[in-house]
Scaffold this motif. Structure first.
Motif, PDB file in Angstrom:
ATOM      1  N   MET A   1       0.809  -1.197  -0.070  1.00  0.00           N
ATOM      2  CA  MET A   1      -0.188   0.062  -0.037  1.00  0.00           C
ATOM      3  C   MET A   1       1.102   1.126   0.006  1.00  0.00           C
ATOM      4  SD  MET A   1      -2.964  -1.274   2.917  1.00  0.00           S
ATOM      5  CE  MET A   1      -3.760   0.239   2.246  1.00  0.00           C
ATOM      6  N   ALA A   2       1.329   1.653  -1.178  1.00  0.00           N
ATOM      7  CA  ALA A   2       2.274   2.706  -1.406  1.00  0.00           C
ATOM      8  C   ALA A   2       1.911   3.825  -0.797  1.00  0.00           C
ATOM      9  CB  ALA A   2       2.601   2.808  -2.595  1.00  0.00           C
ATOM     10  N   SER A   3       0.730   4.255  -1.039  1.00  0.00           N
ATOM     11  CA  SER A   3       0.082   5.688  -0.321  1.00  0.00           C
ATOM     12  C   SER A   3      -0.126   5.673   0.958  1.00  0.00           C
ATOM     13  CB  SER A   3      -1.239   5.795  -1.177  1.00  0.00           C
ATOM     14  OG  SER A   3      -2.159   4.860  -0.869  1.00  0.00           O
ATOM     15  N   LEU A   4      -0.098   4.611   1.552  1.00  0.00           N
ATOM     16  CA  LEU A   4      -0.120   4.326   3.105  1.00  0.00           C
ATOM     17  C   LEU A   4       1.053   4.404   3.840  1.00  0.00           C
ATOM     18  CD1 LEU A   4      -3.362   2.554   3.865  1.00  0.00           C
ATOM     19  CD2 LEU A   4      -3.094   4.764   4.168  1.00  0.00           C
ATOM     20  N   THR A   5       2.073   3.708   3.345  1.00  0.00           N
ATOM     21  CA  THR A   5       3.200   3.384   4.073  1.00  0.00           C
ATOM     22  C   THR A   5       4.194   4.679   4.185  1.00  0.00           C
ATOM     23  OG1 THR A   5       4.379   2.620   1.806  1.00  0.00           O
ATOM     24  CG2 THR A   5       3.517   0.846   3.038  1.00  0.00           C
ATOM     25  N   SER A   6       4.110   5.652   3.728  1.00  0.00           N
ATOM     26  CA  SER A   6       4.654   6.942   3.753  1.00  0.00           C
ATOM     27  C   SER A   6       4.336   7.545   4.844  1.00  0.00           C
ATOM     28  CB  SER A   6       4.592   7.895   2.475  1.00  0.00           C
ATOM     29  OG  SER A   6       3.271   8.235   2.282  1.00  0.00           O
ATOM     30  N   GLU A 165      -8.717  -8.800  -6.392  1.00  0.00           N
ATOM     31  CA  GLU A 165      -8.751  -9.076  -7.759  1.00  0.00           C
ATOM     32  C   GLU A 165      -9.947  -8.209  -8.414  1.00  0.00           C
ATOM     33  OE1 GLU A 165      -9.230 -12.890 -10.823  1.00  0.00           O
ATOM     34  OE2 GLU A 165      -9.281 -13.197  -8.726  1.00  0.00           O
ATOM     35  N   TRP A 166     -10.881  -8.188  -7.985  1.00  0.00           N
ATOM     36  CA  TRP A 166     -12.056  -7.321  -8.399  1.00  0.00           C
ATOM     37  C   TRP A 166     -11.789  -5.919  -8.525  1.00  0.00           C
ATOM     38  CZ3 TRP A 166     -15.260  -3.524  -6.060  1.00  0.00           C
ATOM     39  CH2 TRP A 166     -16.300  -3.156  -7.146  1.00  0.00           C
ATOM     40  N   GLN A 170     -11.461  -2.593 -11.806  1.00  0.00           N
ATOM     41  CA  GLN A 170     -12.401  -1.530 -11.632  1.00  0.00           C
ATOM     42  C   GLN A 170     -11.793  -0.137 -12.010  1.00  0.00           C
ATOM     43  OE1 GLN A 170     -15.658  -2.322 -11.559  1.00  0.00           O
ATOM     44  NE2 GLN A 170     -14.596  -4.514 -11.157  1.00  0.00           N
ATOM     45  N   ASN A 171     -12.684   0.904 -12.263  1.00  0.00           N
ATOM     46  CA  ASN A 171     -12.130   2.467 -12.159  1.00  0.00           C
ATOM     47  C   ASN A 171     -13.181   3.301 -11.376  1.00  0.00           C
ATOM     48  OD1 ASN A 171     -14.519   2.928 -13.882  1.00  0.00           O
ATOM     49  ND2 ASN A 171     -13.414   1.945 -15.577  1.00  0.00           N
ATOM     50  N   PHE A 212     -11.059   1.766   1.763  1.00  0.00           N
ATOM     51  CA  PHE A 212      -9.912   2.474   1.223  1.00  0.00           C
ATOM     52  C   PHE A 212      -9.272   1.509   0.407  1.00  0.00           C
ATOM     53  CE2 PHE A 212      -5.645   3.872   1.527  1.00  0.00           C
ATOM     54  CZ  PHE A 212      -5.857   5.338   1.406  1.00  0.00           C
ATOM     55  N   ARG A 213      -8.963   0.230   0.787  1.00  0.00           N
ATOM     56  CA  ARG A 213      -8.163  -0.561   0.168  1.00  0.00           C
ATOM     57  C   ARG A 213      -8.444  -0.562  -1.397  1.00  0.00           C
ATOM     58  NH1 ARG A 213      -3.101  -2.120  -1.547  1.00  0.00           N
ATOM     59  NH2 ARG A 213      -2.963  -4.210  -1.872  1.00  0.00           N
ATOM     60  N   ILE A 214      -9.802  -0.911  -1.779  1.00  0.00           N
ATOM     61  CA  ILE A 214     -10.574  -1.058  -2.801  1.00  0.00           C
ATOM     62  C   ILE A 214     -10.178   0.054  -3.790  1.00  0.00           C
ATOM     63  CG2 ILE A 214     -12.943  -1.072  -4.078  1.00  0.00           C
ATOM     64  CD1 ILE A 214     -13.902  -2.879  -1.775  1.00  0.00           C
ATOM     65  N   LEU A 215     -10.560   1.463  -3.214  1.00  0.00           N
ATOM     66  CA  LEU A 215      -9.978   2.501  -4.011  1.00  0.00           C
ATOM     67  C   LEU A 215      -8.854   2.633  -4.410  1.00  0.00           C
ATOM     68  CD1 LEU A 215     -11.955   5.197  -2.018  1.00  0.00           C
ATOM     69  CD2 LEU A 215     -12.760   4.238  -3.963  1.00  0.00           C
ATOM     70  N   GLU A 216      -7.923   2.247  -3.567  1.00  0.00           N
ATOM     71  CA  GLU A 216      -6.418   2.073  -3.946  1.00  0.00           C
ATOM     72  C   GLU A 216      -6.213   1.102  -4.870  1.00  0.00           C
ATOM     73  OE1 GLU A 216      -2.544   2.227  -1.025  1.00  0.00           O
ATOM     74  OE2 GLU A 216      -3.952   0.474  -1.026  1.00  0.00           O
ATOM     75  N   LEU A 217      -6.596   0.145  -4.928  1.00  0.00           N
ATOM     76  CA  LEU A 217      -6.286  -0.797  -6.100  1.00  0.00           C
ATOM     77  C   LEU A 217      -7.039  -0.480  -7.206  1.00  0.00           C
ATOM     78  CD1 LEU A 217      -6.943  -4.341  -3.823  1.00  0.00           C
ATOM     79  CD2 LEU A 217      -4.626  -3.344  -4.746  1.00  0.00           C
ATOM     80  N   ALA A 218      -7.961   0.237  -7.178  1.00  0.00           N
ATOM     81  CA  ALA A 218      -8.728   0.685  -8.445  1.00  0.00           C
ATOM     82  C   ALA A 218      -8.055   2.014  -9.117  1.00  0.00           C
ATOM     83  CB  ALA A 218     -10.175   0.889  -8.230  1.00  0.00           C
TER      84      ALA A 218
END
Length: 296
Positions: A1-6, A165-166, A170-171, A212-218
């Motif tokens: 989760m690149a956007s969070l690890t910072s 995976e789903w 998505q977008n 949040f994770r869903i948004l991040e992956l999409a």
């Protein structure tokens, strides 16, 4: 989760919806530092238990097989029995608090397991245990943790994997249009939305992290997408925003704590090496002295 690890931090809220719950740690902690403690619960509700049946064939339940609600102490004891090896305090402190809060979430009266909740927990766990010395032990701890709650660890991993995976397919637009589409995950989200609109959905911070994770992956990074998704799910966005801040704060403190642990381990390793070298020099000097004395 690149956007969070910072900005890696589940610092707790100071106020609770119903009442506060104070639970002591189940293991001796190696440090009194604030970095190694999360004293306040990250969900403080009085909880009950009610077995419920699925209103959608696409919603999978991981429910307790017991007829009575176990106590927090029983859940913690189950974990300690299932995983008997010592856990470094920087991980154990937060892990124990997380287990308590997970217990409180699960045994709320309206709680119903869903894959978004599973994804949220798996995300939190993987972030918490990132950098753990042994991958094998990390997996064993996960198994013991979920089983302590009378749930199926494989189901958590399978459901979170399907959701990830789903989400990758998505977008920004398709995420908020799930109600007009057919599919397994779309059915799960519809069920959540329906239950939330009827007041029978038990919101939790794991659910917020799952969203949040869903948004991040999409790659749905627009600020308005979370608001639209919450609206489509009939979830209060202010609660989600608040709980995501809690999550980031937890991760941030974990990063600091782990850095302190690394520094401590490095210092101890250096001290051991110096002691070993000193003893070796002493042994060599003694041997040389004995040799010289014998040759006289």
């Amino acid at each position: 989760m690149a956007s969070l690890t910072s900005s890696l931090s589940f610092s707790a809220l100071s106020q609770c919806s119903d009442r506060k719950v104070v639970v002591p740690s189940s293991r001796n902690l190696a440090s009194n530092s604030d970095y190694f403690r999360i004293r306040e619960g990250f969900l403080c509700h009085y909880v009950g238990f009610r077995a419920s049946s699925s209103s959608s064939r696409m919603v999978v339940h991981c429910m307790s097989s017991t007829t009575e609600t176990p106590t927090v102490a029983q859940t913690k004891l189950n974990f300690l029995k299932a995983y008997k090896r010592p856990i470094p305090s920087v991980y154990n402190t937060v892990l124990q608090e997380l287990l308590v809060q997970h217990h409180l979430m699960k045994y709320k009266r309206r709680f119903r397991y869903d894959p978004v909740f599973a994804l949220g927990f798996v995300t939190v766990y993987d972030q918490l245990m990132d950098g753990y010395p042994s991958n094998e032990d990390r997996d064993a701890i996960f198994q013991a943790y979920i089983k302590a709650l009378n749930d199926d660890p494989e189901q958590y991993r399978i459901d979170s994997g399907k959701l990830e995976e789903w989400a990758r397919a998505q977008n920004s637009s398709s995420l908020v249009e799930f109600s007009s589409k057919e599919g397994e995950v779309e059915g799960i989200l519809k069920d959540i939305s329906e239950r939330a609109s009827q007041g029978s959905f038990s919101y939790s911070r794991f659910f917020a992290v799952g969203l949040f994770r869903i948004l991040e992956l999409a790659n749905a990074t627009e600020p308005t997408i979370l608001e639209k998704l919450c609206s489509a799910l009939n979830i209060n966005k202010k609660s989600v925003d608040r709980d995501l801040d809690v999550y980031r704060n937890l991760l941030s403190k974990l990063v600091q704590a782990k850095e302190l642990l690394k520094e401590y381990v490095a210092r101890e390793k250096k001290k051991r090496e110096e002691r070993t070298e000193s003893k070796a020099n002493e042994a060599i000097t003694k041997c040389l002295g004995d040799y010289q004395y014998a040759g006289q």
